[in-house]
Design a protein around this motif. Sequence first.
Motif, PDB file in Angstrom:
ATOM      1  N   ALA A 187       0.818  -1.212   0.000  1.00  0.00           N
ATOM      2  CA  ALA A 187       0.000   0.000   0.000  1.00  0.00           C
ATOM      3  C   ALA A 187       0.853   1.263   0.000  1.00  0.00           C
ATOM      4  O   ALA A 187       0.372   2.326  -0.412  1.00  0.00           O
ATOM      5  CB  ALA A 187      -0.928   0.000   1.213  1.00  0.00           C
ATOM      6  N   HIS A 188       2.110   1.152   0.463  1.00  0.00           N
ATOM      7  CA  HIS A 188       2.985   2.322   0.514  1.00  0.00           C
ATOM      8  C   HIS A 188       4.036   2.313  -0.595  1.00  0.00           C
ATOM      9  O   HIS A 188       4.970   3.106  -0.565  1.00  0.00           O
ATOM     10  CB  HIS A 188       3.665   2.402   1.886  1.00  0.00           C
ATOM     11  CG  HIS A 188       2.705   2.613   3.009  1.00  0.00           C
ATOM     12  ND1 HIS A 188       2.906   2.118   4.283  1.00  0.00           N
ATOM     13  CD2 HIS A 188       1.504   3.249   3.046  1.00  0.00           C
ATOM     14  CE1 HIS A 188       1.892   2.459   5.052  1.00  0.00           C
ATOM     15  NE2 HIS A 188       1.034   3.134   4.328  1.00  0.00           N
ATOM     16  N   PRO A 190       5.673   3.288  -4.067  1.00  0.00           N
ATOM     17  CA  PRO A 190       5.603   4.634  -4.671  1.00  0.00           C
ATOM     18  C   PRO A 190       4.458   4.820  -5.661  1.00  0.00           C
ATOM     19  O   PRO A 190       3.753   5.828  -5.626  1.00  0.00           O
ATOM     20  CB  PRO A 190       6.970   4.771  -5.357  1.00  0.00           C
ATOM     21  CG  PRO A 190       7.870   3.871  -4.587  1.00  0.00           C
ATOM     22  CD  PRO A 190       7.031   2.719  -4.158  1.00  0.00           C
ATOM     23  N   ARG A 193       1.226   4.949  -3.573  1.00  0.00           N
ATOM     24  CA  ARG A 193       1.115   6.127  -2.709  1.00  0.00           C
ATOM     25  C   ARG A 193       0.777   7.381  -3.498  1.00  0.00           C
ATOM     26  O   ARG A 193       0.113   8.287  -2.987  1.00  0.00           O
ATOM     27  CB  ARG A 193       2.434   6.338  -1.951  1.00  0.00           C
ATOM     28  CG  ARG A 193       2.667   5.361  -0.823  1.00  0.00           C
ATOM     29  CD  ARG A 193       1.676   5.537   0.299  1.00  0.00           C
ATOM     30  NE  ARG A 193       1.788   6.838   0.949  1.00  0.00           N
ATOM     31  CZ  ARG A 193       0.845   7.405   1.673  1.00  0.00           C
ATOM     32  NH1 ARG A 193      -0.307   6.795   1.823  1.00  0.00           N
ATOM     33  NH2 ARG A 193       1.025   8.571   2.251  1.00  0.00           N
ATOM     34  N   LYS A 194       1.200   7.440  -4.768  1.00  0.00           N
ATOM     35  CA  LYS A 194       0.881   8.610  -5.589  1.00  0.00           C
ATOM     36  C   LYS A 194      -0.620   8.761  -5.812  1.00  0.00           C
ATOM     37  O   LYS A 194      -1.100   9.852  -6.133  1.00  0.00           O
ATOM     38  CB  LYS A 194       1.587   8.504  -6.940  1.00  0.00           C
ATOM     39  CG  LYS A 194       3.088   8.747  -6.867  1.00  0.00           C
ATOM     40  CD  LYS A 194       3.708   8.657  -8.246  1.00  0.00           C
ATOM     41  CE  LYS A 194       5.212   8.920  -8.175  1.00  0.00           C
ATOM     42  NZ  LYS A 194       5.864   8.826  -9.501  1.00  0.00           N
ATOM     43  N   ALA A 196      -2.882   8.185  -3.458  1.00  0.00           N
ATOM     44  CA  ALA A 196      -3.557   8.514  -2.204  1.00  0.00           C
ATOM     45  C   ALA A 196      -3.894   9.994  -2.148  1.00  0.00           C
ATOM     46  O   ALA A 196      -3.049  10.849  -2.426  1.00  0.00           O
ATOM     47  CB  ALA A 196      -2.685   8.124  -1.019  1.00  0.00           C
ATOM     48  N   SER A 199      -2.345  12.207   3.078  1.00  0.00           N
ATOM     49  CA  SER A 199      -1.009  11.756   3.479  1.00  0.00           C
ATOM     50  C   SER A 199      -1.077  10.726   4.597  1.00  0.00           C
ATOM     51  O   SER A 199      -0.200   9.870   4.726  1.00  0.00           O
ATOM     52  CB  SER A 199      -0.168  12.959   3.939  1.00  0.00           C
ATOM     53  OG  SER A 199      -0.818  13.629   5.012  1.00  0.00           O
ATOM     54  N   SER A 201      -2.129   7.433   6.288  1.00  0.00           N
ATOM     55  CA  SER A 201      -2.527   6.129   5.767  1.00  0.00           C
ATOM     56  C   SER A 201      -2.999   5.216   6.897  1.00  0.00           C
ATOM     57  O   SER A 201      -2.305   5.060   7.909  1.00  0.00           O
ATOM     58  CB  SER A 201      -1.352   5.466   5.044  1.00  0.00           C
ATOM     59  OG  SER A 201      -1.630   4.117   4.758  1.00  0.00           O
ATOM     60  N   TYR A 203      -2.999   2.121   6.815  1.00  0.00           N
ATOM     61  CA  TYR A 203      -2.185   0.900   6.787  1.00  0.00           C
ATOM     62  C   TYR A 203      -1.024   0.956   7.778  1.00  0.00           C
ATOM     63  O   TYR A 203      -0.478  -0.075   8.138  1.00  0.00           O
ATOM     64  CB  TYR A 203      -1.636   0.667   5.376  1.00  0.00           C
ATOM     65  CG  TYR A 203      -2.706   0.386   4.355  1.00  0.00           C
ATOM     66  CD1 TYR A 203      -3.228  -0.888   4.200  1.00  0.00           C
ATOM     67  CD2 TYR A 203      -3.200   1.406   3.547  1.00  0.00           C
ATOM     68  CE1 TYR A 203      -4.219  -1.154   3.262  1.00  0.00           C
ATOM     69  CE2 TYR A 203      -4.188   1.154   2.604  1.00  0.00           C
ATOM     70  CZ  TYR A 203      -4.690  -0.121   2.473  1.00  0.00           C
ATOM     71  OH  TYR A 203      -5.667  -0.375   1.553  1.00  0.00           O
ATOM     72  N   ARG A 204      -0.651   2.164   8.196  1.00  0.00           N
ATOM     73  CA  ARG A 204       0.486   2.284   9.116  1.00  0.00           C
ATOM     74  C   ARG A 204       0.189   1.661  10.476  1.00  0.00           C
ATOM     75  O   ARG A 204       1.081   1.172  11.151  1.00  0.00           O
ATOM     76  CB  ARG A 204       0.882   3.751   9.291  1.00  0.00           C
ATOM     77  CG  ARG A 204       1.373   4.401   8.006  1.00  0.00           C
ATOM     78  CD  ARG A 204       2.061   5.717   8.265  1.00  0.00           C
ATOM     79  NE  ARG A 204       2.440   6.371   7.006  1.00  0.00           N
ATOM     80  CZ  ARG A 204       3.512   6.060   6.300  1.00  0.00           C
ATOM     81  NH1 ARG A 204       4.309   5.103   6.735  1.00  0.00           N
ATOM     82  NH2 ARG A 204       3.786   6.691   5.178  1.00  0.00           N
ATOM     83  N   LEU A 240      -8.217   4.479  -3.535  1.00  0.00           N
ATOM     84  CA  LEU A 240      -7.077   4.274  -4.435  1.00  0.00           C
ATOM     85  C   LEU A 240      -7.543   3.768  -5.797  1.00  0.00           C
ATOM     86  O   LEU A 240      -7.029   4.201  -6.840  1.00  0.00           O
ATOM     87  CB  LEU A 240      -6.101   3.279  -3.819  1.00  0.00           C
ATOM     88  CG  LEU A 240      -5.337   3.725  -2.569  1.00  0.00           C
ATOM     89  CD1 LEU A 240      -4.480   2.585  -2.028  1.00  0.00           C
ATOM     90  CD2 LEU A 240      -4.456   4.926  -2.882  1.00  0.00           C
TER      91      LEU A 240
END
Length: 648
Positions: A187-188, A190, A193-194, A196, A199, A201, A203-204, A240
């Motif tokens: 999910a993170h 590159p 992430r573009k 999203a 900023s 997330s 998922y963290r 997304l």
Amino acid sequence: MSRSAAGVFPSLFARRREHHVHARLDELCEFAPAEGSTEELVFWFVRLIAWARPKSRESSVTRVRFLERHLESHPEIRERVATTLTRLVGRVDLQTFLAYGGIPRDFHLMGAVTQWLSAHLLPAACRTDDVEQIVCLALRENDMAWVRAGGIVRLLTGLVGEDVLAGVSRAASDAMLDLAHQIAAQAHAPHVRKLAAESRSPYRGLYDAVAAVVANPDDESAMKALRGRGVQCRRALGELREQLSNRGADLNTTFLLMRIARQLERLDLLAVALHSGQSAASRVVAKLSRQALHNARAKHLLARSSELVVQNLVDSTADVGDKYVDEKNSSFRASFLAGAGGGALMVLATIAKFGLGSLHLPPFYEGFVFSLNYASVFVAAYLLHYVIATKLPAHTASALARSIQGPGSRRERIAAFASVLKALIRLQLGGLIGNLVVAGPLSYAVGIAYLAAAKHPLIDHEKAMHALTTNSIVGPSVLYAALTGVFLWVSSLVGAGVDNWARINGVGAALATGIPVMKTIGVARAEPTAKRIEGRIGGLVGNGFLGFLLGGVPAAFAVAALPVEIRHVTVSTGSVALAIATGAGTRSEITLAVIGVLAIGFVNVVVSFALALWLALRASEDARAAWLLVRVGLRRVLGRGSRATLPG
């Protein structure tokens, strides 16, 4: 081929191989290979499952109860069977299966083809610790009902040693942690992430929520926190996907988002299993086995390699459809006026077709000039924002399917479906009526005016009679109209593919910020034109491709001396109107031709719409649920579903 050769190489000549070697229960239990090799353990397990499979008209629990009583009455045999199962479970790689089994690991068409060939040319090996392969050896796709309901899982888990069951729990915990790491990493990435919008997330925090459940599976608050985090992740995943659709969907990113969705489902399944303990074992085993079988079957391998392409095309056609069914464009007045303009252009195309036909060119060259004629008119209609009504269904069907698959509750999705369907009906009726109201009378007026001015008809009597008979309801015109509906659908996919390619590759940015442009006119002046080109290139190619299909395919069949033609409702309307203007045909022949034109229009619309809707719903993650919601939405729009029960 001799019988001996077929017997030596059965896997090369049998499309479907039978892995299940049946045996008597007493032999299976008495000679269970407790001290055997891995291949002997796997082969024995496959034979045991084959014996336990219910036969025709047999209850799913009958054989399981018989096995259970047999083991209870022979303690020494029960001990041997338990030891065999314990050693089998101890030797296989459970963690990998729990984390990855049934989830596609990579996307590549040639890999799917290679795997398909291997499955057909080589027998599956019993010497393996891959649980997914063992599941495919032992089970069939129609086994899931009795596996879940017949008690076989409960019986087998009761035979396995406590230390091995504890190992299964540890494997499930480790699989959950692995999944949390992989989901967050993907999910993170590159290129994801573009997409999203925010900023922050969700998922963290996924790994910490998983770790809390793993540390204390009985903690209700930890379980609720994990499931809540999962809901946030799925919501973010939907955003997304929406951003990917707007930007242009490349296959790798689409596959990655689909894989994340499957991994989130697997994470939730394992969390529930760990929290519920053995009470959920049968359901979990059945679901994991079904996914493993689905992922391994040859037809699903190839389908998996194509479904991403399908999803991208459907998303792109749905984007176009959303523009058609918005409030401004889908009003009856707007669609009627756009349809009137499209009908006028199709009159020009019909007259040009008869003029080009009078040249009597060879079939190949005639097909080429007919293609140019149709393509130029379709492109002109697109640039002038006119509507050829039969081109709408392929795009609007995808938008309709998207409305039923969107976020929100089922009632909200059905309401969105009903709203889009009503707009679609207004749009289609307005455009089609506009096409026919202009195309018919205008063609007739042109025919009469030409006859008065030139003292002879625009088309001769033979061509006029041909136009009446070939468009008559009595004949193959409806079949040719269905073929035209297929062409309308295919052209929408081609246009969607080109539009998607243009957005992925940044055609607008390349045209606006290329070095030659930067040196000359500059970005500010070039960017508006570049954006218009990027936004319309898919539509231009799709319309041009449709023209070449309508003109070129009949010519290709004519070269092969096969009588295949196209029937497009606006062209047929103009042709019949010109024929009537010449005075050709009796009243009955004219009536049959008019009825034929109406049938052609109906078939053009229904075939292209049905194909587009089928493809769009097929591309959804849960096609069956989507179809059920469509049925409920249709009943509601038709006035019979105000109290319809929503599907469970």
